[in-house]
Write a protein that holds these residues in place. Structure first.
Motif, PDB file in Angstrom:
ATOM      1  N   GLY C   4     -32.417  30.398  27.718  1.00 40.34           N
ATOM      2  CA  GLY C   4     -32.925  31.748  27.491  1.00 40.34           C
ATOM      3  C   GLY C   4     -32.164  32.766  28.326  1.00 40.34           C
ATOM      4  O   GLY C   4     -31.568  32.423  29.348  1.00 40.34           O
ATOM      5  N   ILE C   5     -32.157  33.990  27.843  1.00 44.47           N
ATOM      6  CA  ILE C   5     -31.528  35.082  28.601  1.00 44.47           C
ATOM      7  C   ILE C   5     -32.525  36.232  28.710  1.00 44.47           C
ATOM      8  O   ILE C   5     -33.059  36.700  27.700  1.00 44.47           O
ATOM      9  N   ILE C   6     -32.751  36.658  29.934  1.00 41.15           N
ATOM     10  CA  ILE C   6     -33.557  37.854  30.162  1.00 41.15           C
ATOM     11  C   ILE C   6     -32.590  39.004  30.404  1.00 41.15           C
ATOM     12  O   ILE C   6     -31.718  38.917  31.268  1.00 41.15           O
ATOM     13  N   GLY C   7     -32.732  40.067  29.633  1.00 44.55           N
ATOM     14  CA  GLY C   7     -31.803  41.193  29.786  1.00 44.55           C
ATOM     15  C   GLY C   7     -30.506  40.950  29.055  1.00 44.55           C
ATOM     16  O   GLY C   7     -29.417  41.203  29.583  1.00 44.55           O
ATOM     17  N   ALA C   8     -30.611  40.490  27.827  1.00 44.90           N
ATOM     18  CA  ALA C   8     -29.408  40.082  27.097  1.00 44.90           C
ATOM     19  C   ALA C   8     -28.597  41.244  26.542  1.00 44.90           C
ATOM     20  O   ALA C   8     -27.467  41.066  26.102  1.00 44.90           O
ATOM     21  N   GLN C  30     -32.860  31.706  23.324  1.00 46.97           N
ATOM     22  CA  GLN C  30     -33.848  32.768  23.105  1.00 46.97           C
ATOM     23  C   GLN C  30     -33.531  33.957  23.999  1.00 46.97           C
ATOM     24  O   GLN C  30     -33.165  33.800  25.163  1.00 46.97           O
ATOM     25  N   LEU C  31     -33.681  35.140  23.425  1.00 52.02           N
ATOM     26  CA  LEU C  31     -33.373  36.358  24.183  1.00 52.02           C
ATOM     27  C   LEU C  31     -34.670  37.091  24.488  1.00 52.02           C
ATOM     28  O   LEU C  31     -35.508  37.292  23.608  1.00 52.02           O
ATOM     29  N   PHE C  32     -34.809  37.513  25.727  1.00 51.16           N
ATOM     30  CA  PHE C  32     -36.024  38.200  26.167  1.00 51.16           C
ATOM     31  C   PHE C  32     -35.698  39.628  26.606  1.00 51.16           C
ATOM     32  O   PHE C  32     -34.674  39.876  27.230  1.00 51.16           O
TER      33      PHE C  32
END
Lengths: 344, 344, 344, 344
Positions: C4-8, C30-32
Motif C-alpha cells: 500500500g501507499i499512503i500519499g501516492a 492499494q493507494l490511500f
C-alpha cells in the motif's frame, strides 16, 4: 533465447539493450559492430557500466545465424545488403531501418536515394505494425519495423480510414518529434545551444516516411492516397505527437469516431484511446511502449483532429521491435515491455 | 513622451517595460495595478532591481488620461469596461487583450464567455496588425493589438489570400507556442516537472484566436472563411511557429508564392521572407520584433506549407504594441525596437 | 505480497507505483489518500490509464495493518502521528518523509518547524541507507527512508570518512537538484517560464537535510561534524549531483581514494564507482536505482573533489524505499529494481 | 567609430554583433575571418538576415589597423601571434581569448598547452575587469577581456578579500555554466539528446580559468592563493552562477559582508548586490550586462556562501568587452549596454 543487435551504438540500439536486459525470455545478448568491434560497450556508454560491459563483436554471418533473434538498428542501405543472405538461416530478423518497409522499390530509391533491397526478399518481409499485422508477423522470418512517425500516424488514422469515417483525399498530417529522432551523431542542427529553446520545421514535404505512410493508408483506403506530411523538431529528447486533419464523411459524429478507435483497440493494451484532451502529451507515454490516440470532431467545420502520441524510441523503434519479436517467437506481445510511463 | 502600463505584472507587461526602458522617445514610465498598488515593482521582479524600482500606482483615470500613451496588458474583460471612458481623453490607448479585436460582439461573447465592449467604442478601435493597417493605426485613439497566434498566422497567410494564390476554403493551421503564452500564474499545466519534456495539444478547436483569424482572413478573401486551427504547447519559454496548409490555385508556382511574400513585405523590415528552410525556427526571432515567413509548394499534392514565426512576447505582444505606438505618435515604426534576435 | 501507499499522488508515490507495478513479488497495490479517496487515480494521472485505474481509498488503520508493506510518501509531520500506532501491527512500514530520520528530536523540531515523532518510536526506526544499514533494516518494523540529498552525499562521502582519508572538519557540499524534488504542487518557483533556463540557489544554509547528513557523518567521523551544505535548482526534471570538497589526510593518494570507494561497494551493485569524469552526470542514472560516485584528488591543493549522482526520485526516494522493502522482506535487494538507466 | 571583429562566427562574436549593432557611437562594423572570408554572414546565421548580410573579409593588418576598435573572439593561441604587430598601430584592441590574461607566461603555457604571448606585449596589456581596473583600461592599447567564470567569481569575491573579511586560504569555488560556454562547434558533449536533462561536472581541477582567478585574488590577498575551483555544465544555454565558500575572519557579521559589497559597487551600475535569495538566478541577468552578487554568513559554521551570477556571453564576454571599449574610448561605460534582462 539468444538475441543479438547489429548497430547497437545508436539510440535505437540503446533502447533495445534497455528492454532486452529485463526481458524474461532473453538469456544472452550480443552486440555487433562493423567499426567498433572489440571496444567495451560501457566504455562508450557509461550509463551501462556494470550492465553491458562486454566488447562488441565483429559482424559474422555464422554467429548471427546461430542466434534466435537478431535486431538491426543500422542506417538506411545496410540491411538491404546484409539481410538477404540471412533470411531463413535460423535467426528471426527484425530490421529497424527503412530498407524493407516499402514494397515499391522505385519509391524506396526515390525517397531514400539508395538502392532498394532485392524484390524476392522484400516480398518475404512483413511490415511490423504489430496491432495491425500480428498474424503475418507471427510467421515472418524478416520483419520490417515501422518508422517512428508512421507508427504514431497510422495507429491513430487507420481505424478511421478503414471504417470510412474520414475522407482520405485531403489529409494533412503535422508531426512533431523530440531530438533523439535525429540519432546520436553531433551536428549543428542538434547542437544544444542552437536546438534548445528552438522549435523548427524540417524536410518540408520531403520526409522519407511519406511513402511509408501512404503505402499503408492506400491499402486501407482502397485507393492511392497522397498525403501532406510535415515534420517539426521539438526542444525535448523523446516523444512524437502527430496531429492529423481530415474532413469526416457526411453524418459522422464524435461518438462514432471515438467508438471506432475504442473498438479497434479493445484487445490491444499498448494503444490507449484517450478522451480527456488534458491527458494527451508525450510525457504520458515517455519510456513506455504505449501509443495514445485521441480524436475530436469540430462541428463548425466538419473536420476531425486526430492525434497519435508515442515515445519515438520505444513504440516508435525498440519497443515495437521487441513486441514483434514476442509475436514471432510465440510469446505474449507484452513480455518484457510492461513498463509504466515515466511521466516526469 | 510619458507612458503608462496597466497590468504590468504579466509577461506582456514585463516586455513592454524592457522595450520602453530603452525607447529614445519615452521619458517616463508609470505602472498601474488594481491589486498591487504601492508595492515596489523590483521587489516582485528581481531582474528589474535598479531599473524599475518605483512602486506601482493605483488605477486613476485622471492620471492615466494625462499620459501620452497607455498600454493595457490585462486579462480579457477588463479594458472593455476601463477604456470606453478614456477614449479621446488624451492618452493614446493600446490594448493587448482581446477586448477590442472582434468587431462582431456576439462572436466575442461566444468565444470569450464575457460581455463584449460597447459597439461605438469597438467601431472606433483599429486592429493593429501594423504592416497591414498602419494608415488606420496612425489616426487611432484606441488600437486593438493582435493576438500572438493571429500575428504569426496572418502575416504569413494574408499576402497569399489577398492575391488569390491559395484556396481559403480548406485552410488547416497547426500552431505551436512556448509556455510563456500561458502567462505568469502557476498551474498544473505550467508546472515545470510536468511541462518540461512534454509536447501537448490544448483547446482543440476552441481557441479564442479562431474568430480573430477568421475575421481578418474573411476580409481579404472576400467571403466568410471557417478555418481549422489548433494549438500546441512546446517545452520552451518563448516563440510561436504556425504551420498552415492550403491548396494553391491552379497553375500557381513556388516562385509566385515567394515573390508574393517578398513584394508584400519589401518595405516592412520586421517581416522577413526566409527561403532557406534551415533558417526557419523560433530562435531566429527570439527577443526581437521580427516575424519570419516561409512558403513551400508541394508539387506532388498541389498544396503549400506556409510558416510564420514570431517571439510571442514581442511581435506577438509588447513589440507590436510599441510598433503601433510609434505609428500612432508619428515616429518611425522601428523606434526603440531595432534589436537583434538573441538566437542563442 | 500486498503493498500500500499512503500519499501516492506525489512524485515519490508515482515512482513507487512505477516500480511496484513491475515488482515480481508484489501481487496487489492499494493507494490511500486522506483528501482524494474515491477518485480514480488515472483520472488524475493520465499516464496510468489502463495501469492504475482503481480509486484511492480512505486511510483506515485496520486495512493498512493488514497489508504486508506500506509506504508513506507524505509531507513532513504526517507519519510522526500516523505511524506510531501502526508499528508492529503487521505491515512493514517505510516512511519516505523526514519524520523518523533524525534521532535528535530537538534537531527535528528546529529544522522542520514541527513536532517530532515520539522518542520510543524513533528508537525503533532504522535509517534506511541500504548499503550501510542492511542488517538493521532486515529486522526493522519501521524504516526511515533517507532524503534525496543525503543519499547522494552520504554514499559518496561515508567510505572516505570512515576510513579517515579525508578531514571532516571543513567539509563543503555543493548540491544540485532537478525540479521534481520540489514536488507536484505548482508555485512561482516551479512555474515553467521562470524555472526553465534558470539556475538558482535556494535555502542557503537552511536546508532540512543538513542535520540528517551531519548525523550520519558524525557517527562515522566519531565526532560532531558541522558541514557547509547548499542546494541549487537545475532546469531539468530528475537528478541530483552533489559535489563535496575536503582536505585529504596527509599522504593520501588518488589511488587510495578510488580503492576505498571500490572496496566499499564491491558487493553493492547499485553504487558504481566511476573513474571516467566524462561518464559522471545525472543522465547516466536517470530512471534507475544507481548511485554513481567519483573522486579526484587535486595534488596542487591537497583537496579532493567527491561526487555523488542519483535519480532523486529513484535511489533518492522510491527506489531506495523498495530496496529497503526487499531487505525487510528477505528478498534480494535488487528485486524489481533491476532497470537500466534511460540515459537519453 | 568604426569597429571590427576577428572571429565573429563564435557565440562571443554573435553577441558583439548584437550589441554593436545598437551601439549609438558605432557607425560601421566589419567582420574578419581567416577561413570564411567572402561568405555572407547571414547565410550562416539566419537570425541576422537583413541585419548583417555583408560578407566576411579576410584578415588584413592594414585594414584592421585603420579601424577605431577591434575585438578578437578567437580560440586560444591566435591573438598571441596576431596582436603584437597591431598594438599601438591605431585601433584599440580588445581580446576575448585568454592569450593576454596571465602575466605569468609559464602558467599560460602549463594551463593552455600553447606558447605564451611575448612578454613585452603582455606587459602592455590590461586585464579588463572593468569595475576594478577602469583607470588602466582607459589608457590601454590592448585589453585582455576576462574569462566568463573569473568575471562571476572575482566580482563577488574581490571586495571581501580586499577588505579582509574572508580567509582566502581555503577557498572553494563551485561554478556552473550554461552550454553556450562550450562554443558553437558540435560535439558529443554538447549533443542535444545527451546534454538535455543532464547535469555534469567537467575538467575537474583542470580548468584554465584557475590561474586567472588565482592571479587576481592573490593580488588583493597580498599573498599567493591556491583555490579549489570546479565547473559544471547546466542544461540551459546562457548563464553562470558561481558559489564560493570561505571562512569569515573572526567577528565578521552578515551586515559587514553585505555592506562591503554595497559600498564597493555603489557607483557601478552593472554589479547589483542582491539581498533576497529568491532573486538570485541566472534568468535575472539573462541577455544583459549585469552581474548580481549575494553573500550569506552561516552563523553555525562561521563560513560564508558568496554567489556571483552573470550571462556568460554578455558580462562574461561581449558585454564586458564593449564596456571596456567604452572606457577606452572615453564614453560612459554603459553606452549601448543599457538593456534590461529578459528574465523569461
Amino acid at each position: 533465447m539468444k538475441a543479438g543487435i547489429i548497430g547497437a551504438t545508436g539510440y535505437g540500439g540503446l533502447e533495445l539493450i534497455r528492454f532486452l536486459h529485463q526481458h524474461p525470455e532473453v538469456s544472452s545478448l550480443q552486440l555487433f559492430s562493423s567499426s567498433e568491434a572489440g571496444e567495451s560497450f560501457s566504455a562508450k556508454y557509461g550509463h551501462l557500466q556494470g550492465i553491458q560491459d562486454a566488447p562488441m563483436e565483429a559482424i559474422d554471418e555464422a554467429t548471427i545465424a546461430s542466434l534466435d533473434v537478431v535486431f538491426a538498428s543500422t542506417p538506411a542501405g545496410v540491411t538491404s545488403k546484409l539481410f538477404p543472405s540471412l533470411v531463413d538461416k535460423g535467426a528471426k530478423l527484425i530490421d529497424l531501418s527503412g530498407d524493407f518497409r516499402l514494397q515499391n522499390r522505385a519509391a524506396y530509391e526515390q525517397w531514400y536515394g539508395k538502392g532498394a533491397a532485392p524484390q524476392d526478399v522484400l516480398q518475404k518481409s512483413v511490415y511490423g505494425l504489430t496491432e495491425w499485422h500480428a498474424d503475418a508477423v507471427k510467421d515472418a522470418a524478416l520483419v520490417a519495423n515501422p518508422g517512428c512517425y508512421p507508427t504514431a500516424v497510422l495507429l491513430s488514422l487507420l481505424p478511421l480510414i478503414k471504417h470510412k469515417l474520414i475522407d482520405p483525399s485531403f489529409l494533412v498530417i503535422d508531426a512533431k518529434s523530440g531530438v533523439s529522432g535525429a540519432g546520436n551523431k553531433p551536428s549543428q542542427g542538434t547542437h544544444y545551444s542552437e536546438t534548445n529553446e528552438n522549435f523548427s520545421i524540417y524536410k518540408v514535404n520531403k520526409h522519407q516516411h511519406i511513402p511509408e505512410i501512404e503505402q499503408a493508408i492506400s491499402m486501407f483506403a482502397g485507393a492511392d492516397v497522397a498525403i501532406t506530411f510535415n515534420t517539426h523538431l521539438v526542444p525535448m529528447t523523446r516523444g512524437i505527437l502527430a496531429t492529423s486533419y481530415a474532413q469526416v464523411q457526411p453524418g459522422v459524429t464524435q461518438a462514432q469516431l471515438v467508438a471506432c478507435l475504442q473498438e479497434t483497440y479493445a484487445q490491444h493494451k499498448f494503444v490507449r484511446v484517450v478522451t480527456d484532451v488534458n491527458a494527451i502529451g508525450t510525457n504520458r507515454v515517455k519510456g513506455s511502449n504505449y501509443c495514445d490516440v485521441f480524436v475530436q470532431l469540430d462541428e463548425r467545420t466538419g473536420r476531425a483532429t486526430i492525434v497519435g502520441v508515442i515515445d519515438n524510441l520505444v513504440k516508435g523503434a525498440a519497443g515495437q521491435a521487441i513486441q514483434n519479436m514476442n509475436v514471432q517467437c510465440g510469446l505474449d506481445e507484452s513480455t518484457g515491455l510492461d513498463v509504466v510511463p515515466l511521466f516526469i
